[in-house]
Write a protein that holds these residues in place. Structure first.
Motif, PDB file in Angstrom:
ATOM      1  N   VAL A  56       0.843  -1.201   0.000  1.00  0.00           N
ATOM      2  CA  VAL A  56       0.000   0.000   0.000  1.00  0.00           C
ATOM      3  C   VAL A  56       0.873   1.243   0.000  1.00  0.00           C
ATOM      4  CG1 VAL A  56      -1.627   1.379   1.353  1.00  0.00           C
ATOM      5  CG2 VAL A  56      -2.002  -1.076   1.102  1.00  0.00           C
ATOM      6  N   VAL A  57       1.879   1.283   0.870  1.00  0.00           N
ATOM      7  CA  VAL A  57       2.775   2.446   0.948  1.00  0.00           C
ATOM      8  C   VAL A  57       3.494   2.656  -0.380  1.00  0.00           C
ATOM      9  CG1 VAL A  57       4.826   3.385   2.070  1.00  0.00           C
ATOM     10  CG2 VAL A  57       3.075   2.230   3.438  1.00  0.00           C
ATOM     11  N   ALA A  58       4.028   1.581  -0.949  1.00  0.00           N
ATOM     12  CA  ALA A  58       4.733   1.695  -2.232  1.00  0.00           C
ATOM     13  C   ALA A  58       3.786   2.140  -3.342  1.00  0.00           C
ATOM     14  CB  ALA A  58       5.376   0.360  -2.594  1.00  0.00           C
ATOM     15  N   SER A  59       2.536   1.674  -3.295  1.00  0.00           N
ATOM     16  CA  SER A  59       1.556   2.060  -4.319  1.00  0.00           C
ATOM     17  C   SER A  59       1.195   3.536  -4.207  1.00  0.00           C
ATOM     18  CB  SER A  59       0.294   1.191  -4.182  1.00  0.00           C
ATOM     19  OG  SER A  59       0.591  -0.164  -4.398  1.00  0.00           O
ATOM     20  N   VAL A  60       1.088   4.046  -2.980  1.00  0.00           N
ATOM     21  CA  VAL A  60       0.838   5.476  -2.796  1.00  0.00           C
ATOM     22  C   VAL A  60       2.006   6.284  -3.350  1.00  0.00           C
ATOM     23  CG1 VAL A  60       0.573   7.303  -1.069  1.00  0.00           C
ATOM     24  CG2 VAL A  60      -0.687   5.164  -0.809  1.00  0.00           C
ATOM     25  N   ALA A  61       3.216   5.790  -3.131  1.00  0.00           N
ATOM     26  CA  ALA A  61       4.397   6.474  -3.652  1.00  0.00           C
ATOM     27  C   ALA A  61       4.375   6.561  -5.175  1.00  0.00           C
ATOM     28  CB  ALA A  61       5.667   5.761  -3.181  1.00  0.00           C
ATOM     29  N   LEU A  62       3.753   5.574  -5.824  1.00  0.00           N
ATOM     30  CA  LEU A  62       3.636   5.599  -7.286  1.00  0.00           C
ATOM     31  C   LEU A  62       2.922   6.854  -7.776  1.00  0.00           C
ATOM     32  CD1 LEU A  62       2.632   1.962  -8.332  1.00  0.00           C
ATOM     33  CD2 LEU A  62       4.696   3.192  -9.011  1.00  0.00           C
ATOM     34  N   LEU A  63       1.941   7.304  -6.997  1.00  0.00           N
ATOM     35  CA  LEU A  63       1.156   8.470  -7.403  1.00  0.00           C
ATOM     36  C   LEU A  63       2.009   9.721  -7.499  1.00  0.00           C
ATOM     37  CD1 LEU A  63      -2.001   7.893  -5.162  1.00  0.00           C
ATOM     38  CD2 LEU A  63      -1.664   7.212  -7.542  1.00  0.00           C
ATOM     39  N   PHE A  64       3.115   9.746  -6.770  1.00  0.00           N
ATOM     40  CA  PHE A  64       3.986  10.916  -6.765  1.00  0.00           C
ATOM     41  C   PHE A  64       5.187  10.748  -7.699  1.00  0.00           C
ATOM     42  CE2 PHE A  64       1.670  10.843  -2.804  1.00  0.00           C
ATOM     43  CZ  PHE A  64       1.274  12.169  -2.653  1.00  0.00           C
ATOM     44  N   ASN A  65       5.165   9.686  -8.494  1.00  0.00           N
ATOM     45  CA  ASN A  65       6.261   9.420  -9.423  1.00  0.00           C
ATOM     46  C   ASN A  65       5.721   9.069 -10.810  1.00  0.00           C
ATOM     47  OD1 ASN A  65       9.034   9.215  -7.798  1.00  0.00           O
ATOM     48  ND2 ASN A  65       7.390   8.412  -6.493  1.00  0.00           N
ATOM     49  N   PRO A  66       5.033  10.008 -11.451  1.00  0.00           N
ATOM     50  CA  PRO A  66       4.466   9.711 -12.776  1.00  0.00           C
ATOM     51  C   PRO A  66       5.546   9.592 -13.841  1.00  0.00           C
ATOM     52  CG  PRO A  66       4.213  12.039 -12.281  1.00  0.00           C
ATOM     53  CD  PRO A  66       4.763  11.395 -11.027  1.00  0.00           C
ATOM     54  N   THR A  67       5.257   8.799 -14.860  1.00  0.00           N
ATOM     55  CA  THR A  67       6.131   8.718 -16.030  1.00  0.00           C
ATOM     56  C   THR A  67       5.638   9.741 -17.057  1.00  0.00           C
ATOM     57  OG1 THR A  67       4.821   7.158 -17.339  1.00  0.00           O
ATOM     58  CG2 THR A  67       6.215   6.232 -15.594  1.00  0.00           C
ATOM     59  N   PRO A  68       6.408  10.035 -18.097  1.00  0.00           N
ATOM     60  CA  PRO A  68       5.963  10.996 -19.111  1.00  0.00           C
ATOM     61  C   PRO A  68       4.805  10.481 -19.971  1.00  0.00           C
ATOM     62  CG  PRO A  68       8.357  10.745 -19.132  1.00  0.00           C
ATOM     63  CD  PRO A  68       7.815   9.637 -18.302  1.00  0.00           C
ATOM     64  N   ASP A  69       4.524   9.183 -19.907  1.00  0.00           N
ATOM     65  CA  ASP A  69       3.521   8.576 -20.776  1.00  0.00           C
ATOM     66  C   ASP A  69       2.252   8.268 -19.985  1.00  0.00           C
ATOM     67  OD1 ASP A  69       3.312   6.959 -23.603  1.00  0.00           O
ATOM     68  OD2 ASP A  69       2.232   5.947 -22.002  1.00  0.00           O
TER      69      ASP A  69
END
Length: 319
Positions: A128-141
């Motif tokens: 869950v924590v790692a998935s939330v972190a994904l939201l703050f690390n978008p890719t250009p695509d």
């Protein structure tokens, strides 16, 4: 090896799981014992492969982070520890010739099952924590963003479905059984099942939506790769808008399939013997998915932009 630098604890776990998979396959051939209707080492093979895929996926993702990187690193480390403990207990119980999940028949078995249950909760919380972190690390695509984010979210849902299995059945409560929980709904575990997987062919089986859901984190990004490759031949998928919309459509369909499989399992119905109601629901999902995909493909993209590497380089040159 460069890939070992992605997230060292998860990648070391992946190497251990690859080795364990090879060993367990050999043990399956050499050891004729069975447990709940399957070769006793088959469970180790399945879990080791699943953990291997999880470890490599999240090790690669965390390595891409520029924000929340330290938090995600620790989340990945806690997940690696939890998964390592879970597999160690599963192997220990296989060596002892007994089940690991739901087993409270002796003080030792109960302690091992409780430790495993805690490790599973730790892994889920860390994810869950790692998935939330994904939201703050978008890719250009945008399509890749959608695939990674929806994939992570659906995998959390799939993992959470595992908690449905730990509830004691009414039969277990009535008999005072030391087995508290079950994969199968409507029947006891260990009945007729699919080869290797063991999924029940006579009753409902919660392992099916659990498994399908958990691996959305790999299947949706795989869809993006397919769409990007198809852009070389199919003009519609050269658009970033189209690829993103198709991924979001696929994610919605994926969620519907997980819901359908869970509903089917909870009704005690085998996945290979769907009734008319299940078939009707599946038909509705298929029709809606087809209509949505066609609508996306025939719609003219709003900006015509592409994000395939070759197309991006061409646009940069012309500008």
């Amino acid at each position: 090896m460069p890939t070992l630098r992605w997230h060292r604890p998860l990648m070391l776990l992946a190497v251990a799981m690859a080795s364990l998979t090879v060993f367990a396959i050999g043990a399956t051939i050499a050891d004729s014992r069975t447990l709940t209707g399957l070769p006793i080492w088959a469970k180790v093979v399945k879990f080791a492969l699943s953990v291997l895929i999880y470890s490599v996926t999240w090790a690669w993702l965390i390595d891409q982070f520029t924000r929340w990187r330290r938090i995600a690193w620790w989340a990945g480390t806690m997940a690696a520890i939890g998964l390592g403990l879970e597999l160690a207990i599963i192997v220990t119980q296989v060596v002892r010739g007994t089940t690991s999940h739901f087993n409270t028949t002796t003080p030792l078995n109960s302690a091992l099952w409780n430790a495993m249950a805690i490790s599973i909760i730790v892994v889920w919380a860390a994810t869950v924590v790692a998935s939330v972190a994904l939201l703050f690390n978008p890719t250009p695509d945008r399509a890749r963003n959608a695939a990674i984010r929806f994939g992570a979210g659906l995998s959390l849902v799939g993992a959470a479905l595992g908690f449905l299995m730990v509830r004691p059945t009414s039969a277990q409560l009535d008999s005072g059984s030391g087995i508290r929980g079950a994969h199968t709904v409507g029947l006891t575990d260990g009945g007729p099942g699919l080869p290797f997987l063991g999924w029940s062919t006579a009753g409902g089986d919660l392992r099916i939506p659990h498994f399908i859901g958990m691996h959305a984190a790999q299947l949706l990004p795989l869809l993006v790769i397919v769409l990007e490759l198809s852009a070389r031949r199919i003009s519609a998928t050269r658009s970033a808008d189209v690829r993103s919309a198709l991924v979001k459509t696929a994610a919605a369909v994926y969620a519907a399939v997980i819901a359908l499989l869970t509903w089917q399992a909870l009704r005690g119905q085998s996945v290979i013997h769907p009734d008319a109601l299940t078939l009707a629901a599946g038909g509705i999902i298929l029709a809606a998915a087809t209509a949505a995909a066609i609508a996306v493909l025939v719609r003219r993209p709003s900006d015509g932009r592409t994000t395939t590497p070759s197309a991006r380089r061409s646009l940069e040159v012309t500008r």
